[in-house]
Write a protein that holds these residues in place. Structure first.
Motif, mmCIF file in Angstrom:
data_model
loop_
_atom_site.group_PDB
_atom_site.id
_atom_site.type_symbol
_atom_site.label_atom_id
_atom_site.label_comp_id
_atom_site.label_asym_id
_atom_site.label_seq_id
_atom_site.Cartn_x
_atom_site.Cartn_y
_atom_site.Cartn_z
ATOM 1 N N ARG A 17 50.889 -32.508 48.922
ATOM 2 C CA ARG A 17 51.488 -30.823 48.974
ATOM 3 C C ARG A 17 51.794 -30.686 47.422
ATOM 4 N NH1 ARG A 17 56.244 -29.172 52.637
ATOM 5 N NH2 ARG A 17 57.269 -30.726 51.292
ATOM 6 N N ARG A 18 52.674 -31.483 46.765
ATOM 7 C CA ARG A 18 53.181 -31.291 45.339
ATOM 8 C C ARG A 18 51.955 -31.167 44.325
ATOM 9 N NH1 ARG A 18 56.916 -35.152 46.951
ATOM 10 N NH2 ARG A 18 55.888 -36.764 45.800
ATOM 11 N N LEU A 19 50.783 -32.079 44.707
ATOM 12 C CA LEU A 19 49.540 -31.816 43.627
ATOM 13 C C LEU A 19 48.903 -30.579 43.988
ATOM 14 C CD1 LEU A 19 48.206 -35.483 44.004
ATOM 15 C CD2 LEU A 19 49.390 -34.492 42.003
ATOM 16 N N TYR A 20 48.753 -30.152 45.347
ATOM 17 C CA TYR A 20 48.400 -28.867 45.752
ATOM 18 C C TYR A 20 49.053 -27.785 44.923
ATOM 19 C CZ TYR A 20 46.145 -25.163 48.443
ATOM 20 O OH TYR A 20 45.405 -24.345 48.981
ATOM 21 N N ILE A 21 50.390 -27.935 45.023
ATOM 22 C CA ILE A 21 51.070 -26.843 44.457
ATOM 23 C C ILE A 21 50.838 -26.506 42.875
ATOM 24 C CG2 ILE A 21 53.282 -25.812 43.922
ATOM 25 C CD1 ILE A 21 54.101 -26.792 46.673
ATOM 26 N N ILE A 22 50.849 -27.847 42.378
ATOM 27 C CA ILE A 22 50.620 -27.942 40.812
ATOM 28 C C ILE A 22 49.092 -27.304 40.491
ATOM 29 C CG2 ILE A 22 50.239 -29.527 39.023
ATOM 30 C CD1 ILE A 22 52.358 -31.444 40.218
ATOM 31 N N ALA A 23 48.117 -27.703 41.379
ATOM 32 C CA ALA A 23 46.809 -27.457 40.840
ATOM 33 C C ALA A 23 46.719 -25.876 41.086
ATOM 34 C CB ALA A 23 45.862 -28.045 41.914
ATOM 35 N N LEU A 24 47.199 -25.423 42.041
ATOM 36 C CA LEU A 24 47.199 -23.880 42.453
ATOM 37 C C LEU A 24 47.960 -23.211 41.162
ATOM 38 C CD1 LEU A 24 47.786 -23.492 46.155
ATOM 39 C CD2 LEU A 24 45.585 -23.065 44.663
ATOM 40 N N GLY A 25 48.926 -23.635 40.734
ATOM 41 C CA GLY A 25 49.685 -23.006 39.588
ATOM 42 C C GLY A 25 49.012 -23.124 38.285
ATOM 43 N N ALA A 26 48.133 -24.390 38.149
ATOM 44 C CA ALA A 26 47.278 -24.544 36.988
ATOM 45 C C ALA A 26 46.346 -23.286 36.960
ATOM 46 C CB ALA A 26 46.744 -25.639 36.828
ATOM 47 N N ILE A 27 45.712 -23.121 38.256
ATOM 48 C CA ILE A 27 44.605 -22.040 38.303
ATOM 49 C C ILE A 27 45.138 -20.792 38.083
ATOM 50 C CG2 ILE A 27 43.095 -21.006 40.052
ATOM 51 C CD1 ILE A 27 42.756 -23.912 41.080
ATOM 52 N N ALA A 28 46.454 -20.524 38.628
ATOM 53 C CA ALA A 28 46.916 -19.043 38.527
ATOM 54 C C ALA A 28 47.257 -19.000 36.846
ATOM 55 C CB ALA A 28 48.323 -18.990 39.312
ATOM 56 N N LEU A 29 47.833 -19.825 36.331
ATOM 57 C CA LEU A 29 48.056 -19.628 35.009
ATOM 58 C C LEU A 29 46.790 -19.215 34.210
ATOM 59 C CD1 LEU A 29 50.850 -22.033 34.426
ATOM 60 C CD2 LEU A 29 51.267 -20.058 34.552
ATOM 61 N N SER A 30 45.650 -19.977 34.441
ATOM 62 C CA SER A 30 44.592 -19.876 33.766
ATOM 63 C C SER A 30 43.943 -18.568 34.115
ATOM 64 C CB SER A 30 43.399 -21.030 33.957
ATOM 65 O OG SER A 30 43.089 -21.013 35.515
ATOM 66 N N LEU A 195 35.164 -19.386 27.827
ATOM 67 C CA LEU A 195 34.341 -20.630 28.394
ATOM 68 C C LEU A 195 35.437 -21.491 28.336
ATOM 69 C CD1 LEU A 195 31.789 -21.885 28.655
ATOM 70 C CD2 LEU A 195 31.420 -22.489 26.408
ATOM 71 N N LEU A 196 36.605 -21.836 27.357
ATOM 72 C CA LEU A 196 37.506 -22.879 27.612
ATOM 73 C C LEU A 196 38.107 -22.752 28.900
ATOM 74 C CD1 LEU A 196 38.512 -23.234 23.709
ATOM 75 C CD2 LEU A 196 37.161 -24.577 25.023
ATOM 76 N N ILE A 197 38.679 -21.625 29.136
ATOM 77 C CA ILE A 197 39.432 -21.321 30.270
ATOM 78 C C ILE A 197 38.515 -21.882 31.665
ATOM 79 C CG2 ILE A 197 40.608 -19.619 31.643
ATOM 80 C CD1 ILE A 197 41.385 -18.415 29.063
ATOM 81 N N THR A 198 37.294 -21.448 31.604
ATOM 82 C CA THR A 198 36.515 -21.385 32.661
ATOM 83 C C THR A 198 36.151 -23.002 32.964
ATOM 84 O OG1 THR A 198 35.377 -19.309 32.293
ATOM 85 C CG2 THR A 198 34.351 -21.217 33.566
ATOM 86 N N LEU A 199 36.233 -23.940 31.930
ATOM 87 C CA LEU A 199 35.919 -25.049 31.893
ATOM 88 C C LEU A 199 37.246 -25.718 32.582
ATOM 89 C CD1 LEU A 199 33.992 -25.946 28.637
ATOM 90 C CD2 LEU A 199 33.086 -25.946 30.971
ATOM 91 N N PHE A 200 38.409 -25.362 32.092
ATOM 92 C CA PHE A 200 39.661 -25.853 32.432
ATOM 93 C C PHE A 200 39.763 -25.637 33.739
ATOM 94 C CE2 PHE A 200 44.237 -25.002 33.361
ATOM 95 C CZ PHE A 200 44.624 -26.204 33.097
ATOM 96 N N THR A 201 39.641 -24.369 34.152
ATOM 97 C CA THR A 201 39.740 -24.128 35.766
ATOM 98 C C THR A 201 38.795 -24.892 36.614
ATOM 99 O OG1 THR A 201 40.168 -21.890 35.110
ATOM 100 C CG2 THR A 201 39.470 -22.254 37.328
ATOM 101 N N LEU A 202 37.457 -25.260 36.160
ATOM 102 C CA LEU A 202 36.640 -26.116 36.798
ATOM 103 C C LEU A 202 37.105 -27.450 37.061
ATOM 104 C CD1 LEU A 202 33.228 -24.656 35.650
ATOM 105 C CD2 LEU A 202 34.096 -24.297 37.665
ATOM 106 N N LEU A 203 37.817 -27.963 35.981
ATOM 107 C CA LEU A 203 38.337 -29.215 35.932
ATOM 108 C C LEU A 203 39.281 -29.397 36.926
ATOM 109 C CD1 LEU A 203 38.232 -30.419 32.141
ATOM 110 C CD2 LEU A 203 36.767 -31.122 33.838
#
Length: 603
Positions: A17-30, A195-203
């Motif tokens: 759950r913590r990893l999921y929240i972190i991942a969602l936060g990273a996607i939202a920030l991007s 492109l950089l933001i898209t690659l980061f989101t995909l990762l």
């Protein structure tokens, strides 16, 4: 031993759950960062587009300024010179304002300028040419305003304007190209960042899938399998336990529900083949106010109080008790109210092997009333149309008679008398006296010309030859010219789009008559001095507009239908427009003239 797996599962769940929240936060920030950058770019792009637009307008204004200066230096007309001087001053002011706007911006218009060093340097190079053009233009205006200006001084200032304006235009092209180049560079930078933001989101998404969703999917799959197995067992047990009771109760519930629904929602009754009631539904009872009646009463006695209606109902039951029947009949309730029923009579065998008839009825009294109203309105509308047609027919006959009388009078009073005079002149020519014969021949020529003119006028009033030979525009041109000569009014035609297409002869003659009627109305009733006929078209529509500067009228007082007192001209126009599938628009106000528009589809 049993507590350890549960604690580990809970710990794993919390970690996922913590990893999921972190991942969602990273996607939202991007996503948020990309939106902010895109919004910033769009704002910059909007500002850049406005800058390029102003720069392009600056080039146009420099060309316009040179052209007006050239015209001003060569004109000798005082009025034209004054107009050109005013226009040149206005152009110079706009040119100067745009030049300052490109360098300093305008906070009042929310237009900010952030020129690069390259563009700033270009503006420093172009400023001398700009100042020379401004100074030369001002000198030219001063010299032109003074009466003592000589052509040499004017030519010198004009030469300065042309030379420096040409240099200004070349350098301004370079500035516009530099603006465009910098805008493209901004787009390239944004694309790389996107492109950089898209690659980061995909990762982030790939990592989230491998670390969170894949393990969760496997655990969920196992749980679903266990739940499905348990559900199958529970369903099978329930089926085995309830199958017998459900089959017994199902028929009872369905029959009860059907009977209740039919009683509450339909006009439902059951009768014997002889017409006696065995069951009378609730809605039937409410409709006919028959809450209390003998169970063995006849259906015809309950439905109607009129003997002829009762006999009709009994006859329908007797004749159709085996095959059934569908139809409508009228009944009269106890209150005297007429009720129309749409009846379906269905033969039915009960459980005791007794024959019965099921009556399913609909109350169509309102529908009958509406149909009667529609028939009444249709009859009134037909009578009104017949009256209008009589008025129109009478007016058409009167117009035909008047036109025939007018033609006969024109021929008798004009052409006939001139032909009689021609005959007498021809008979009086004395070939032995050349001098008198020559004088009479001259009179014969003049009289012949008048006869030809009279014949042309008579044929023109019937059907103009230009309409048949050349089409609608030449015919309308001839019409406006002839009417302008006859009435002394300024009647002109403008063919704005050079329309020359030929159409069906019936369409052309109707268009001609409609336009002729509109012009005649403007002449007779509008008290106008100017009448303009405008022809224009697009690939799909031909438009003819008759516009006058007359006294106009109140459209609310316009007769919508013809009568014995008048209104036929507008009716004929509408009928003709309707016949050729066109549309007619009339716009007018008191003391503001009248505008008649005819639109005709070309396809």
């Amino acid at each position: 031993m049993t507590g350890t797996p549960r604690s580990l599962d809970q710990e794993t769940f919390n970690r996922l759950r913590r990893l999921y929240i972190i991942a969602l936060g990273a996607i939202a920030l991007s996503l948020l960062a990309s939106q902010i950058l895109i919004r910033q770019y769009l704002n910059d792009q909007e500002n850049d587009s406005y800058v390029v637009n102003v720069a392009g307008r600056q080039r146009m204004l420099s060309q316009k300024l040179t052209k007006e200066a050239l015209l001003l230096s060569h004109t000798q007309n005082p009025q034209i010179s004054k107009n050109l001087s005013d226009s040149l001053e206005h152009t110079l002011a706009r040119w100067t304002n745009a030049h300052q706007l490109l360098q300093l911006g305008d906070e009042s218009q929310d237009f900010l300028v952030n020129n690069s060093p390259e563009i700033t340097a270009m503006f420093e190079q172009i400023d001398p040419d700009f100042k020379k053009v401004v100074e030369a233009t001002q000198n030219l205006l001063f010299l032109k305003s003074s009466n003592s200006a000589d052509s040499a001084a004017l030519s010198e200032q004009l030469q300065l304007i042309e030379t420096n304006a040409n240099d200004f235009l070349i350098k301004m092209d370079q500035i516009v190209n530099q603006y465009d180049h910098e805008a493209k560079e901004k787009v390239s930078d944004l694309q790389r960042l996107e492109l950089l933001i898209t690659l980061f989101t995909l990762l982030v998404l790939v990592g989230e899938f491998l670390i969170i969703f894949w393990p969760s999917a496997k655990a969920m799959k196992a749980s679903i399998h266990e739940l499905m197995d348990a559900e199958k067992k529970a369903v099978q047990m329930a089926k085995n336990a309830d199958l017998l009771s459900q089959s017994k109760e199902k028929s009872v519930r369905e029959l009860q529900a059907l009977s209740k629904a039919m009683d509450q929602t339909l006009l439902f009754a059951r009768i014997t083949p002889e017409g006696y009631i065995t069951h009378f539904g609730e809605r039937f009872s409410r409709l006919y106010k028959a809450q209390k009646f003998n169970v063995n009463a006849k259906i015809s006695d309950v439905l109607s109080t009129q003997e002829n209606e009762q006999l009709t109902i009994d006859r329908i039951i007797a004749e159709n008790k085996k095959a059934g029947w569908e139809g409508e009949f009228k009944t009269t309730a106890q209150t005297g109210e007429d009720i129309w029923l749409d009846v379906s009579m269905i033969p039915f065998n009960s459980s005791e092997d007794k024959s019965e008839l099921i009556l399913i009825c609909l109350d169509i009294t309102k529908r009958k009333e509406y149909m009667h109203q529609v028939e009444q309105l249709t009859k009134e509308s037909f009578e009104e149309k017949m009256h209008q047609q009589k008025v129109i027919s009478r007016q058409i006959i009167e117009n035909q008679e008047n036109e025939q009388n007018r033609i006969a009078k024109d021929i008798h009073d004009g052409i006939g008398q001139m032909l009689t005079g021609l005959k007498y002149l021809l008979e009086s020519v004395d070939t032995t006296d050349p001098e008198k014969a020559e004088v009479k021949i001259i009179k014969l020529k003049e009289l012949t010309s008048n006869i030809i003119k009279g014949v042309r006028t008579a044929t023109f009033n019937l059907t103009p030859p230009e309409l048949k030979d050349y089409g609608i525009v030449p015919a309308l041109t001839e019409l406006t010219q002839e009417l302008s000569k006859l009435t002394g009014k300024d009647i002109v035609l403008f063919n704005k789009t050079e329309f020359s297409q030929r159409m069906d002869s019936l369409i052309e003659i109707n268009l001609y008559r409609i336009t002729q009627e509109a012009i005649n109305n403007a002449i007779k009733y509008a008290e106008s001095s100017h009448i303009i006929v405008t022809v224009s078209h697009s690939p799909t529509i031909l438009s003819i507009i008759v516009d006058d500067n007359g006294k106009g009228f109140d459209k609310s007082k316009l007769k919508s239908k013809p009568d014995e007192e008048g209104g036929m001209g507008l009716t004929f126009m509408r009928e003709r427009v309707k016949y050729i599938s066109g549309r007619l628009f009339i716009n007018s106000s008191p003391n503001e003239g009248t505008k008649v528009t005819i639109n005709l589809p070309l396809t």
